[in-house]
Design a protein around this motif. Structure first.
Motif, PDB file in Angstrom:
ATOM      1  N   ASP A  64     -62.321 -36.418   4.337  1.00 42.35           N
ATOM      2  CA  ASP A  64     -61.496 -35.343   3.779  1.00 42.35           C
ATOM      3  C   ASP A  64     -61.030 -35.682   2.362  1.00 42.35           C
ATOM      4  N   VAL A  65     -61.990 -35.958   1.478  1.00 47.01           N
ATOM      5  CA  VAL A  65     -61.644 -36.209   0.076  1.00 47.01           C
ATOM      6  C   VAL A  65     -62.330 -35.208  -0.835  1.00 47.01           C
ATOM      7  N   VAL A  66     -63.074 -34.282  -0.228  1.00 46.84           N
ATOM      8  CA  VAL A  66     -63.682 -33.172  -0.961  1.00 46.84           C
ATOM      9  C   VAL A  66     -63.315 -31.893  -0.224  1.00 46.84           C
ATOM     10  N   ASP A  67     -63.497 -30.758  -0.874  1.00 46.30           N
ATOM     11  CA  ASP A  67     -63.274 -29.470  -0.228  1.00 46.30           C
ATOM     12  C   ASP A  67     -64.475 -29.195   0.674  1.00 46.30           C
ATOM     13  N   ARG A  68     -64.334 -29.536   1.929  1.00 46.65           N
ATOM     14  CA  ARG A  68     -65.468 -29.476   2.850  1.00 46.65           C
ATOM     15  C   ARG A  68     -65.922 -28.041   3.109  1.00 46.65           C
ATOM     16  N   GLU A  69     -65.006 -27.090   3.094  1.00 43.96           N
ATOM     17  CA  GLU A  69     -65.397 -25.703   3.311  1.00 43.96           C
ATOM     18  C   GLU A  69     -66.199 -25.169   2.121  1.00 43.96           C
ATOM     19  N   TYR A  70     -65.784 -25.542   0.926  1.00 39.94           N
ATOM     20  CA  TYR A  70     -66.530 -25.162  -0.268  1.00 39.94           C
ATOM     21  C   TYR A  70     -67.928 -25.778  -0.241  1.00 39.94           C
ATOM     22  N   LEU A  71     -67.996 -27.045   0.157  1.00 43.13           N
ATOM     23  CA  LEU A  71     -69.291 -27.730   0.257  1.00 43.13           C
ATOM     24  C   LEU A  71     -70.193 -27.001   1.247  1.00 43.13           C
ATOM     25  N   ARG A  81     -77.877 -28.373  -4.631  1.00 39.57           N
ATOM     26  CA  ARG A  81     -76.569 -27.729  -4.733  1.00 39.57           C
ATOM     27  C   ARG A  81     -75.502 -28.558  -4.039  1.00 39.57           C
ATOM     28  N   TYR A  82     -75.863 -29.167  -2.919  1.00 35.48           N
ATOM     29  CA  TYR A  82     -74.945 -30.072  -2.224  1.00 35.48           C
ATOM     30  C   TYR A  82     -74.497 -31.197  -3.162  1.00 35.48           C
ATOM     31  N   GLY A  83     -75.457 -31.813  -3.857  1.00 36.26           N
ATOM     32  CA  GLY A  83     -75.122 -32.891  -4.776  1.00 36.26           C
ATOM     33  C   GLY A  83     -74.264 -32.428  -5.932  1.00 36.26           C
ATOM     34  N   GLU A  84     -74.543 -31.237  -6.443  1.00 36.94           N
ATOM     35  CA  GLU A  84     -73.742 -30.696  -7.547  1.00 36.94           C
ATOM     36  C   GLU A  84     -72.303 -30.464  -7.119  1.00 36.94           C
ATOM     37  N   VAL A  85     -72.114 -29.912  -5.921  1.00 35.50           N
ATOM     38  CA  VAL A  85     -70.753 -29.664  -5.427  1.00 35.50           C
ATOM     39  C   VAL A  85     -69.997 -30.979  -5.246  1.00 35.50           C
ATOM     40  N   LEU A  86     -70.671 -31.985  -4.699  1.00 34.14           N
ATOM     41  CA  LEU A  86     -70.002 -33.284  -4.528  1.00 34.14           C
ATOM     42  C   LEU A  86     -69.514 -33.837  -5.862  1.00 34.14           C
ATOM     43  N   LEU A  87     -70.321 -33.699  -6.905  1.00 38.65           N
ATOM     44  CA  LEU A  87     -69.925 -34.224  -8.206  1.00 38.65           C
ATOM     45  C   LEU A  87     -68.833 -33.360  -8.844  1.00 38.65           C
ATOM     46  N   GLU A  88     -68.853 -32.060  -8.606  1.00 41.72           N
ATOM     47  CA  GLU A  88     -67.734 -31.214  -9.036  1.00 41.72           C
ATOM     48  C   GLU A  88     -66.442 -31.709  -8.387  1.00 41.72           C
ATOM     49  N   GLU A  89     -66.511 -31.969  -7.102  1.00 44.88           N
ATOM     50  CA  GLU A  89     -65.334 -32.425  -6.359  1.00 44.88           C
ATOM     51  C   GLU A  89     -64.887 -33.812  -6.817  1.00 44.88           C
ATOM     52  N   THR A  90     -65.849 -34.649  -7.167  1.00 43.18           N
ATOM     53  CA  THR A  90     -65.509 -35.990  -7.654  1.00 43.18           C
ATOM     54  C   THR A  90     -64.711 -35.911  -8.954  1.00 43.18           C
ATOM     55  N   GLU A  91     -65.161 -35.058  -9.853  1.00 44.73           N
ATOM     56  CA  GLU A  91     -64.421 -34.886 -11.110  1.00 44.73           C
ATOM     57  C   GLU A  91     -63.065 -34.247 -10.856  1.00 44.73           C
ATOM     58  N   GLY A 139     -75.225 -40.299  -5.835  1.00 42.49           N
ATOM     59  CA  GLY A 139     -75.633 -39.629  -4.603  1.00 42.49           C
ATOM     60  C   GLY A 139     -74.445 -39.421  -3.686  1.00 42.49           C
ATOM     61  N   THR A 140     -74.729 -39.188  -2.407  1.00 40.14           N
ATOM     62  CA  THR A 140     -73.651 -38.955  -1.441  1.00 40.14           C
ATOM     63  C   THR A 140     -72.665 -40.112  -1.413  1.00 40.14           C
ATOM     64  N   ALA A 141     -73.170 -41.338  -1.280  1.00 42.88           N
ATOM     65  CA  ALA A 141     -72.284 -42.498  -1.174  1.00 42.88           C
ATOM     66  C   ALA A 141     -71.475 -42.694  -2.449  1.00 42.88           C
ATOM     67  N   GLY A 142     -72.112 -42.578  -3.606  1.00 44.70           N
ATOM     68  CA  GLY A 142     -71.395 -42.762  -4.859  1.00 44.70           C
ATOM     69  C   GLY A 142     -70.306 -41.737  -5.055  1.00 44.70           C
ATOM     70  N   ALA A 143     -70.594 -40.481  -4.733  1.00 44.27           N
ATOM     71  CA  ALA A 143     -69.596 -39.421  -4.909  1.00 44.27           C
ATOM     72  C   ALA A 143     -68.406 -39.618  -3.980  1.00 44.27           C
ATOM     73  N   PHE A 144     -68.653 -39.963  -2.726  1.00 39.85           N
ATOM     74  CA  PHE A 144     -67.536 -40.168  -1.803  1.00 39.85           C
ATOM     75  C   PHE A 144     -66.745 -41.423  -2.140  1.00 39.85           C
TER      76      PHE A 144
END
Length: 458
Positions: free
Chosen positions: A61-68, A107-117, A16-21
């Protein structure tokens, strides 16, 4: 069924949000991190949520926030809250100081996991965690899971519990000798259900989040992802008798003309914390983040940002500890202070009002809420504080005639909430001061129970 083992610097349970961040922060700091997620990849990010984000919440600021934002923030013009009085049908309109948003949660969750990878972390889907591994001294050393029919032991310097409310990790781990908060009960959580509904015509509240009180200290919500796509849901606190969530939601929707001819495109339920943050979310080799540590507040749009921030702070504090091989509770302790002196104190103060509410009927609370000035109501909900000038006080006294005893009670509760926030500001920087801090905090809670007549929550 065969057995295998994997070794990482950090193992994160839950995507989820916490795990991805947490995993994104660890990977960007150069650590070898993996997320273990029980769902298949196609279902990752599909989580029951109100989807609302209050104000201009800033994500780490560890993910692309604008993309998210571009991909998942479907309605960025939320500027007010609407409270509906179920007894009279009247509405209370509360403007926000700054606009918020409603998102497409999947979609929010999918983007976070894309960014995590992209940050360099691994994600193992279809991986069901079954147990926690510990040394004889109690240090958590990883988890045991089933993946693709095999039992896999994941060994790590640090295990991050991002597995959500009432996490299985906390059931399995022996944390009795740690500072970690084990004073956790299902009654401190709520049961929630939501549907995503497509309506034929745009609603006239596409700039608002709509709330309506229900029995069992819950509320219905209608949050517009777009003018025609509505997140409709409700929840109730588990201190109260069970509610037939689907039935209550359907009954209310049948009475709303905008839902005539509507189509349900998705439905999901969940348990969510409606409690103060964990007094301590660390143990040797172990930290909890997000829902798993009570670091969210689903009643005010404080769920998603709180989960993101807590996970980021936990890993920031843990990086050197992991590199040094010293992941003791003492070494991880400052993460607790980060949370408690920031949003943690506000969530603890809001919990005071929640506890006070359990001693009163929904009808009485609704009458008082609709009589309170809008800005003071907003401050109480989002900051755990209220203040008003003499003229507003006099008007409020007139509007709330018949509830003065309850208002006097609420005044005393407000004072306790303020003292509690001050006390959380003094959260100890080191574990050595924890016991004394708890004693003083619990004395404030005893005062609350005496003033309100509410049953103890903790």
């Amino acid at each position: 069924m065969s057995a295998a083992s994997d070794t990482y610097d950090i193992v994160v349970v839950g995507a989820g949000t916490a795990g991805a961040f947490a995993a994104s922060t660890a990977a960007r700091e150069g650590l070898d991190a993996v997320i273990l997620e029980r769902k298949p990849e196609a279902e990752a990010g599909h989580i029951a949520c109100g989807d609302a984000i209050k104000g201009k919440s800033t994500f780490p600021d560890v993910v692309d926030r604008e993309y998210l934002r571009e991909e998942s923030f479907t309605n960025q013009r939320i500027s007010r809250a609407v409270f509906e009085n179920p007894a009279t049908g009247e509405e209370l309109d509360v403007p926000f100081g700054e606009s918020g948003a409603v998102i497409d949660r999947k979609r929010y969750g999918e983007v976070l996991l894309e960014e995590t990878e992209r940050a360099g972390a691994d994600i193992h889907y279809d991986t069901v965690v079954q147990d926690v591994t510990q040394t004889d001294s109690g240090r958590v050393t990883g988890v045991r899971a089933e993946r693709d029919g095999d039992v896999v032991t994941y060994e790590a310097e640090l295990t991050v519990d991002a597995a959500g409310a009432l996490s299985i990790l906390q059931d399995k781990a022996d944390l009795d000798d740690a500072s970690f908060d084990t004073n956790v009960s299902y009654s401190q959580f709520c049961s929630a259900y939501r549907e995503i509904v497509e309506v034929p015509e745009p609603v006239d509240y596409d700039d608002a989040i709509v709330f309506k009180p229900t029995d069992e200290l819950g509320y219905l919500w209608y949050f517009p992802r777009t003018g025609t796509e509505i997140n409709a849901g409700l929840g109730f606190q588990m201190t109260e008798p069970p509610m037939k969530l689907v039935e209550v939601l359907k009954r209310d929707m049948r009475g709303r003309p905008e839902f005539e001819g509507a189509t349900v495109t998705d439905k999901l339920g969940a348990a969510l914390p409606t409690r103060r943050p964990y007094d301590s979310a660390v143990a040797d080799g172990f930290v909890a983040v997000g829902d798993a540590a009570g670091h969210v507040n689903p009643t005010t749009g404080g769920g998603i940002p709180g989960a993101a921030k807590s996970a980021h702070w936990a890993i920031e504090r843990a990086v050197e500890a992991v590199v040094d091989g010293d992941v003791t509770e003492e070494r991880l302790w400052s993460y607790n202070a980060d949370v408690m002196t920031d949003f943690g104190k506000r969530f603890a103060a809001m919990d005071v009002y929640n506890i006070w509410g359990t001693a009163h009927s929904v009808d009485e609370l609704t009458e008082i809420v609709t009589a309170l000035p809008a800005q003071q109501l907003l401050n109480a909900m989002t900051k755990g504080e209220t203040s008003m000038g003499l003229r507003l006080k006099l008007k409020t006294l007139l509007d709330t005639y018949g509830h003065w005893d309850t208002l006097w009670e609420l005044h005393k509760v407000r004072e306790i909430a303020g003292e509690l926030k001050d006390h959380y500001d003094a959260y100890p920087e080191r574990a050595g001061g924890f016991a004394d801090w708890l004693t003083e905090r619990d004395s404030l809670m005893d005062e609350l129970y005496e003033v309100s007549g509410a049953d103890p929550k903790y």
